[in-house]
Design an enzyme around this catalytic site. Structure first.
Site, mmCIF file in Angstrom:
data_model
loop_
_atom_site.group_PDB
_atom_site.id
_atom_site.type_symbol
_atom_site.label_atom_id
_atom_site.label_comp_id
_atom_site.label_asym_id
_atom_site.label_seq_id
_atom_site.Cartn_x
_atom_site.Cartn_y
_atom_site.Cartn_z
ATOM 1 N N GLU A 68 0.825 -1.209 0.000
ATOM 2 C CA GLU A 68 0.000 0.000 0.000
ATOM 3 C C GLU A 68 0.858 1.258 0.000
ATOM 4 O O GLU A 68 0.483 2.279 -0.591
ATOM 5 C CB GLU A 68 -0.951 -0.030 1.190
ATOM 6 C CG GLU A 68 -2.036 -1.085 1.014
ATOM 7 C CD GLU A 68 -2.904 -1.294 2.244
ATOM 8 O OE1 GLU A 68 -4.142 -1.242 2.113
ATOM 9 O OE2 GLU A 68 -2.333 -1.521 3.336
ATOM 10 N N GLU A 86 -3.928 -9.871 3.006
ATOM 11 C CA GLU A 86 -4.768 -9.706 4.204
ATOM 12 C C GLU A 86 -5.851 -10.764 4.336
ATOM 13 O O GLU A 86 -6.156 -11.221 5.452
ATOM 14 C CB GLU A 86 -5.405 -8.298 4.208
ATOM 15 C CG GLU A 86 -4.470 -7.180 4.638
ATOM 16 C CD GLU A 86 -3.570 -6.672 3.524
ATOM 17 O OE1 GLU A 86 -2.853 -5.686 3.748
ATOM 18 O OE2 GLU A 86 -3.583 -7.260 2.417
#
Length: 266
Positions: A117, A137
């Site tokens: 990210e 995730e």
């Protein structure tokens, strides 16, 4: 005190008109804790407000990881991993810190979860040939809540991004380059030189024009990105819903216990 305990978690070094910023926690795979978020955010603010600084090159220390994402050990201790005085900057001090100065991510190793990210929040990416990118995730019962869930589909073909997010599987630097997610792939020992060379090309251009071009491209207005407001609202809502689930507790627990998770969908 050990060297690890006394050295800053983020180092900044001026290279002419370029600010080289290094996340310096290789013993923790450069995971983001509160100090990283504060110091990285401060470095970006410095670059954005100093007319002599025209490009930021962001990298990680060591050879293993660019950044492993959030420091789960710090979180387990109840520590706040957001910037100490500027929480509005978001995770790592940069997810919602919309600076006008260009940022080049020099990805030296794995960029997974929050590390990916950070790369997605950068303007350009130069990667070592051993680098990998991914949002794993879902394998831990979590969601990519630092912008990854909407920025990855913006920067990749839709179905490629969906496969990465839904499977949690990473892609190599070569594949990322093929998909135009990153700008360049170079041998690991040439990474920093290549990133700094690219930064110098940008730094020789008119800084006001460069910064204005970035603001127009990203829709930055008065230090904000209005086009992302609703995306962040949806992301934050989903993150809260997932993080309060039993599965969100099971994923990290199973990982720590080195076993397959048992999902309950609740």
């Amino acid at each position: 005190m050990t060297d690890t305990e006394t050295r800053p978690a983020v180092r900044s070094e001026r290279r002419g008109n370029v600010l080289l910023v290094t996340i310096d926690r290789p013993e923790a795979r450069n995971a983001v804790n509160g100090e990283v978020s504060t110091l990285l955010g401060n470095a970006l603010h410095e670059a954005d407000t100093d007319p002599e600084l025209r490009v930021v090159v962001l990298t990680g220390a060591g050879e293993q990881s660019f950044c492993a994402g959030a420091d789960l050990k710090a979180i387990s201790r109840g520590e706040d991993i957001f910037p100490a005085e500027n929480r509005q900057w978001g995770f790592a001090g940069m997810m919602q810190h919309y600076v006008s100065v260009p940022i080049i991510a020099a990805v030296n190793g794995t960029a997974l979860g929050g590390g990916c990210e950070i790369a997605l929040a950068s303007d350009l990416i130069v990667a070592a040939d051993r680098a990998k990118f991914g949002l794993p995730e879902v394998k831990r019962g979590l969601v990519a809540a630092a912008g990854g869930a909407f920025r990855l589909p913006e920067q990749l073909p839709h179905r490629v991004a969906m496969e990465m997010m839904l499977t949690g599987e990473p892609i190599t630097a070569a594949r990322a380059h093929e998909l135009h997610l990153i700008n360049r792939v170079v041998p690991a020992d040439q990474l920093l030189d290549a990133a700094l060379e690219l930064a110098e090309v940008i730094a020789t251009n008119a800084p006001l024009a460069v910064q204005a071009s970035k603001r127009v491209a990203l829709g930055i207005r008065d230090g904000a990105r209005p086009g992302e407001v609703e995306k962040w609202r949806i992301s934050d809502t989903e993150m809260i819903n997932v993080m309060t689930s039993e599965d969100a507790a099971e994923g990290p627990r199973a990982f720590a216990e080195k076993r397959a998770p048992v999902w309950k969908a609740r």
